[in-house]
Design a protein around this motif. Structure first.
Motif, PDB file in Angstrom:
ATOM      1  N   THR A 250      39.664  35.770  45.919  1.00  0.00           N
ATOM      2  CA  THR A 250      41.045  35.357  46.199  1.00  0.00           C
ATOM      3  C   THR A 250      41.790  36.440  46.965  1.00  0.00           C
ATOM      4  O   THR A 250      42.484  36.152  47.955  1.00  0.00           O
ATOM      5  CB  THR A 250      41.788  35.024  44.885  1.00  0.00           C
ATOM      6  OG1 THR A 250      41.110  33.957  44.229  1.00  0.00           O
ATOM      7  CG2 THR A 250      43.230  34.631  45.137  1.00  0.00           C
TER       8      THR A 250
ATOM      9  N   LYS B 100      35.251  37.889  39.705  1.00  0.00           N
ATOM     10  CA  LYS B 100      34.709  37.343  40.956  1.00  0.00           C
ATOM     11  C   LYS B 100      35.756  36.502  41.679  1.00  0.00           C
ATOM     12  O   LYS B 100      35.938  36.631  42.889  1.00  0.00           O
ATOM     13  CB  LYS B 100      33.460  36.504  40.677  1.00  0.00           C
ATOM     14  CG  LYS B 100      32.218  37.309  40.495  1.00  0.00           C
ATOM     15  CD  LYS B 100      31.003  36.402  40.386  1.00  0.00           C
ATOM     16  CE  LYS B 100      29.737  37.211  40.564  1.00  0.00           C
ATOM     17  NZ  LYS B 100      28.545  36.369  40.601  1.00  0.00           N
ATOM     18  N   VAL B 101      36.450  35.665  40.918  1.00  0.00           N
ATOM     19  CA  VAL B 101      37.490  34.817  41.513  1.00  0.00           C
ATOM     20  C   VAL B 101      38.606  35.684  42.094  1.00  0.00           C
ATOM     21  O   VAL B 101      39.080  35.438  43.204  1.00  0.00           O
ATOM     22  CB  VAL B 101      38.038  33.807  40.474  1.00  0.00           C
ATOM     23  CG1 VAL B 101      39.306  33.135  40.974  1.00  0.00           C
ATOM     24  CG2 VAL B 101      36.984  32.768  40.144  1.00  0.00           C
ATOM     25  N   ARG B 102      39.011  36.696  41.357  1.00  0.00           N
ATOM     26  CA  ARG B 102      40.080  37.575  41.844  1.00  0.00           C
ATOM     27  C   ARG B 102      39.676  38.301  43.126  1.00  0.00           C
ATOM     28  O   ARG B 102      40.470  38.425  44.053  1.00  0.00           O
ATOM     29  CB  ARG B 102      40.465  38.607  40.787  1.00  0.00           C
ATOM     30  CG  ARG B 102      41.339  38.042  39.706  1.00  0.00           C
ATOM     31  CD  ARG B 102      41.917  39.161  38.895  1.00  0.00           C
ATOM     32  NE  ARG B 102      42.563  38.676  37.702  1.00  0.00           N
ATOM     33  CZ  ARG B 102      43.302  39.426  36.919  1.00  0.00           C
ATOM     34  NH1 ARG B 102      43.462  40.708  37.188  1.00  0.00           N
ATOM     35  NH2 ARG B 102      43.862  38.927  35.847  1.00  0.00           N
TER      36      ARG B 102
ATOM     37  N   ASP C 227      33.567  36.069  35.505  1.00  0.00           N
ATOM     38  CA  ASP C 227      34.025  34.961  36.348  1.00  0.00           C
ATOM     39  C   ASP C 227      35.420  35.227  36.897  1.00  0.00           C
ATOM     40  O   ASP C 227      35.696  34.990  38.072  1.00  0.00           O
ATOM     41  CB  ASP C 227      34.012  33.653  35.558  1.00  0.00           C
ATOM     42  CG  ASP C 227      32.613  33.202  35.178  1.00  0.00           C
ATOM     43  OD1 ASP C 227      31.643  33.658  35.819  1.00  0.00           O
ATOM     44  OD2 ASP C 227      32.487  32.402  34.232  1.00  0.00           O
ATOM     45  N   GLU C 228      36.303  35.734  36.034  1.00  0.00           N
ATOM     46  CA  GLU C 228      37.669  36.021  36.458  1.00  0.00           C
ATOM     47  C   GLU C 228      37.693  37.086  37.556  1.00  0.00           C
ATOM     48  O   GLU C 228      38.415  36.963  38.551  1.00  0.00           O
ATOM     49  CB  GLU C 228      38.494  36.496  35.263  1.00  0.00           C
ATOM     50  CG  GLU C 228      39.931  36.810  35.607  1.00  0.00           C
ATOM     51  CD  GLU C 228      40.735  37.299  34.412  1.00  0.00           C
ATOM     52  OE1 GLU C 228      41.823  37.844  34.653  1.00  0.00           O
ATOM     53  OE2 GLU C 228      40.288  37.145  33.262  1.00  0.00           O
TER      54      GLU C 228
ATOM     55  N   THR D  66      39.330  45.097  40.296  1.00  0.00           N
ATOM     56  CA  THR D  66      39.346  44.263  41.501  1.00  0.00           C
ATOM     57  C   THR D  66      39.820  45.071  42.705  1.00  0.00           C
ATOM     58  O   THR D  66      39.196  45.050  43.775  1.00  0.00           O
ATOM     59  CB  THR D  66      40.254  43.034  41.296  1.00  0.00           C
ATOM     60  OG1 THR D  66      39.733  42.246  40.227  1.00  0.00           O
ATOM     61  CG2 THR D  66      40.354  42.186  42.550  1.00  0.00           C
TER      62      THR D  66
END
Length: 91
Positions: free
Chosen positions: A57, A52-54, A49-50, A21
């Motif tokens: 965010t 992309k969210v990170r 998915d994790e 990330t």
């Protein structure tokens, strides 16, 4: 943008997603359009998915932080990614 392949290999819980990330964000903040040319690959749909969210965010946190030196660039990149989500390539 230079063509570069970086591979991270580590055990579960070692912080691969965090590292990926941070590296992804460094790359996409260099150029507002670079998110279209950077591919991040993980091994599971859950990790995809994790990540992309990170990324989203972290960009949001940077864009909201008045003390962040890259605030405006983070805001521009975040908006571009959200407006062109299919080009945001993590798989």
């Amino acid at each position: 943008m230079d063509k570069l392949i970086t591979i991270y290999k580590a055990s579960a819980g070692a912080g691969k997603t965090h590292t990926l990330t941070q590296e992804y964000i460094k790359l996409i903040l260099k150029d507002d359009e670079s998110y279209k040319h950077v591919l991040a690959v993980t091994f599971t749909n859950k990790a995809t998915d994790e990540m992309k969210v990170r990324i989203l965010t972290e960009l949001y946190k940077m864009a909201s932080d008045e003390m962040c030196a890259d605030r405006e660039r983070a805001k521009r990149v975040l908006i571009k990614i959200l407006q062109d989500y299919p080009a945001f390539s993590v798989s």
